[in-house]
Design an enzyme around this catalytic site. Structure first.
Site, PDB file in Angstrom:
ATOM      1  N   CYS A  73      -8.961  15.484   5.123  1.00 46.65           N
ATOM      2  CA  CYS A  73      -7.830  15.775   4.280  1.00 46.65           C
ATOM      3  C   CYS A  73      -7.935  15.830   2.801  1.00 46.65           C
ATOM      4  O   CYS A  73      -8.449  15.079   2.138  1.00 46.65           O
ATOM      5  CB  CYS A  73      -6.777  14.503   4.706  1.00 46.65           C
ATOM      6  N   CYS A  84      -4.851  23.746   5.011  1.00 46.27           N
ATOM      7  CA  CYS A  84      -3.638  23.106   5.489  1.00 46.27           C
ATOM      8  C   CYS A  84      -2.174  23.841   4.936  1.00 46.27           C
ATOM      9  O   CYS A  84      -2.308  25.211   4.639  1.00 46.27           O
ATOM     10  CB  CYS A  84      -3.495  21.647   4.951  1.00 46.27           C
ATOM     11  N   CYS A 118     -23.302  20.509   7.534  1.00 49.21           N
ATOM     12  CA  CYS A 118     -22.848  19.471   8.467  1.00 49.21           C
ATOM     13  C   CYS A 118     -22.765  19.923   9.865  1.00 49.21           C
ATOM     14  O   CYS A 118     -22.050  20.942   9.984  1.00 49.21           O
ATOM     15  CB  CYS A 118     -21.764  18.784   8.029  1.00 49.21           C
ATOM     16  N   TYR A 158       0.692  -1.229   0.036  1.00 49.90           N
ATOM     17  CA  TYR A 158      -0.058  -0.032  -0.132  1.00 49.90           C
ATOM     18  C   TYR A 158       0.786   1.351   0.031  1.00 49.90           C
ATOM     19  O   TYR A 158       0.238   2.381   0.074  1.00 49.90           O
ATOM     20  CB  TYR A 158      -1.060   0.031   1.196  1.00 49.90           C
ATOM     21  N   CYS A 174     -14.523  18.546  11.847  1.00 50.18           N
ATOM     22  CA  CYS A 174     -13.593  17.787  10.910  1.00 50.18           C
ATOM     23  C   CYS A 174     -13.029  18.611   9.562  1.00 50.18           C
ATOM     24  O   CYS A 174     -12.101  18.454   9.208  1.00 50.18           O
ATOM     25  CB  CYS A 174     -15.009  16.867  10.153  1.00 50.18           C
ATOM     26  N   ASP A 183       3.654  15.750   2.141  1.00 46.69           N
ATOM     27  CA  ASP A 183       4.344  14.581   1.517  1.00 46.69           C
ATOM     28  C   ASP A 183       3.261  13.693   0.811  1.00 46.69           C
ATOM     29  O   ASP A 183       3.864  12.922  -0.069  1.00 46.69           O
ATOM     30  CB  ASP A 183       5.045  13.687   2.906  1.00 46.69           C
TER      31      ASP A 183
END
Length: 377
Positions: A334, A265, A324, A24, A330, A281
């Site tokens: 990502c 981010c 929501c 993976y 939340c 990354d």
């Protein structure tokens, strides 16, 4: 305009090179970005450039994590030199060192170096043998559990700080109790669970078969949360699970230290073996190259328009997110878990997972946060 301060750097000194062949892994294929050479290694001049720039930063604290690929491929002398260079070029900076490894090359010399220099080790150990060896294989296709398990015990015996990095895939998701209790009994009481989502290498239009499904991952999180809560004593947890502690920050009224649970981010940088700098990354990609540490300033790259635009991708959520009730916990998840959603690139793949988790844990997390605030604020 307020400039962000760089407080976290992730360095890949051996690039995408690794001594294992985990099914993976998403990073092995990054070798295509660099020269045709089969071996990628950071040279001393690039290492010096990093520490010179750390010495120039305005903030006094920096978190520096070595990752890969597999960072032990650099050999222990490289890291001894790294510590020397930090003392030479950034002597007045407080540097917290992290080191994420598959654990295969470790021995007591590595362990003593880690302990003496206060390294926190992120050790990839997915669980007991049948779980770990499902996908974490060596170049000959053989399981790696025995060596990694022995080295985990060795690190603990040498009083090294170790955090278990636990991948949750289509197989391991079936065994939350067994995985949690295995790590706890081994002594790896600091845990981080990482859901696996990758596109198929054969057909980029579908998810790889080892990817964990949203419903199963949601069930897994709920069960791990129950196990974590059941281990509380006198209001304190007996184990540390980063997934839940990161969420707890939001319940306590603070920004989470984990970028997954932030509105935007792009608050750290990744440095590849050749000095190339990227925003994350998961996004070491040619079109996202910010510059090179040998000829550009890290602080400027962190505050560049390209980095800002990348960071804002996270806040460009689908319209349903606005309605929501869990949005302020939340923040749409990502970014990579939207772009790797083969069914819908705008939809957070693990949305269902987190809705299940918050519905399951909200009452208890709220109480934990209220109790903590009553004692500490």
């Amino acid at each position: 305009m307020n400039r962000k301060e760089l407080s976290s750097i992730l360095i890949k000194p051996a690039g995408p090179d690794c001594n294992l062949n985990c099914a993976y892994c998403f990073y092995l294929e990054k070798g295509e970005l660099f020269t045709p050479a089969r071996r990628h290694r950071m040279n001393e001049e690039t290492l010096k450039a990093i520490y010179r720039q750390i010495g120039l930063l305005t903030n006094n604290y920096i978190s520096l994590t070595w990752q890969g690929g597999e960072p032990t491929l650099m050999g222990l002398p490289f890291y001894r030199k790294s510590v020397e260079l930090q003392k030479k070029y950034a002597p007045y900076k407080s540097v917290d060192y992290g080191f994420q490894t598959n654990g295969f090359n470790l021995n007591k010399f590595w362990a003593r170096f880690f302990r003496e220099n206060n390294f926190l080790i992120g050790l990839s150990l997915d669980g007991p043998a049948h779980v770990h060896d499902k996908y974490r294989l060596n170049k000959r296709g053989k399981g790696t559990f025995g060596t990694v398990y022995d080295n985990a015990r060795m690190l603990l015996d040498e009083d090294v700080k170790v955090n278990a990095m636990i991948a949750v895939n289509d197989y391991s998701v079936q065994f939350p109790d067994e995985i949690y209790n295995f790590h706890k009994e081994l002594g790896l009481t600091f845990m981080q669970f990482i859901p696996i989502l990758e596109l198929s290498k054969e057909d980029r239009g579908i998810n790889a078969p080892f990817s964990v499904s949203p419903d199963k991952y949601g069930e897994f999180l709920c069960r791990i949360f129950d196990l974590w809560m059941n281990d509380f004593s006198d209001g304190m947890p007996a184990t540390s699970v980063r997934n839940f502690e990161s969420v707890f920050f939001r319940y306590a009224g603070f920004e989470s230290p984990e970028c997954t649970f932030q509105n935007e981010c792009g608050n750290y940088l990744v440095i590849e073996h050749n000095g190339n700098v990227y925003p994350c990354d998961f996004f070491v990609e040619e079109n996202l190259l910010l510059g090179n540490v040998n000829d550009s300033l890290l602080a400027d790259m962190l505050n560049s328009p390209a980095q800002k635009e990348f960071g804002q991708l996270k806040s460009r959520r689908e319209p349903e997110c606005a309605e929501c009730k869990w949005l302020n916990k939340c923040f749409g998840g990502c970014t990579k878990d939207r772009l790797k959603n083969s069914a819908d690139k705008n939809h957070f793949y693990f949305c269902e997972s987190f809705k299940m988790f918050y519905e399951h844990s909200d009452e208890r997390l709220t109480k934990l946060a209220n109790d903590w605030k009553a004692k500490n604020l």
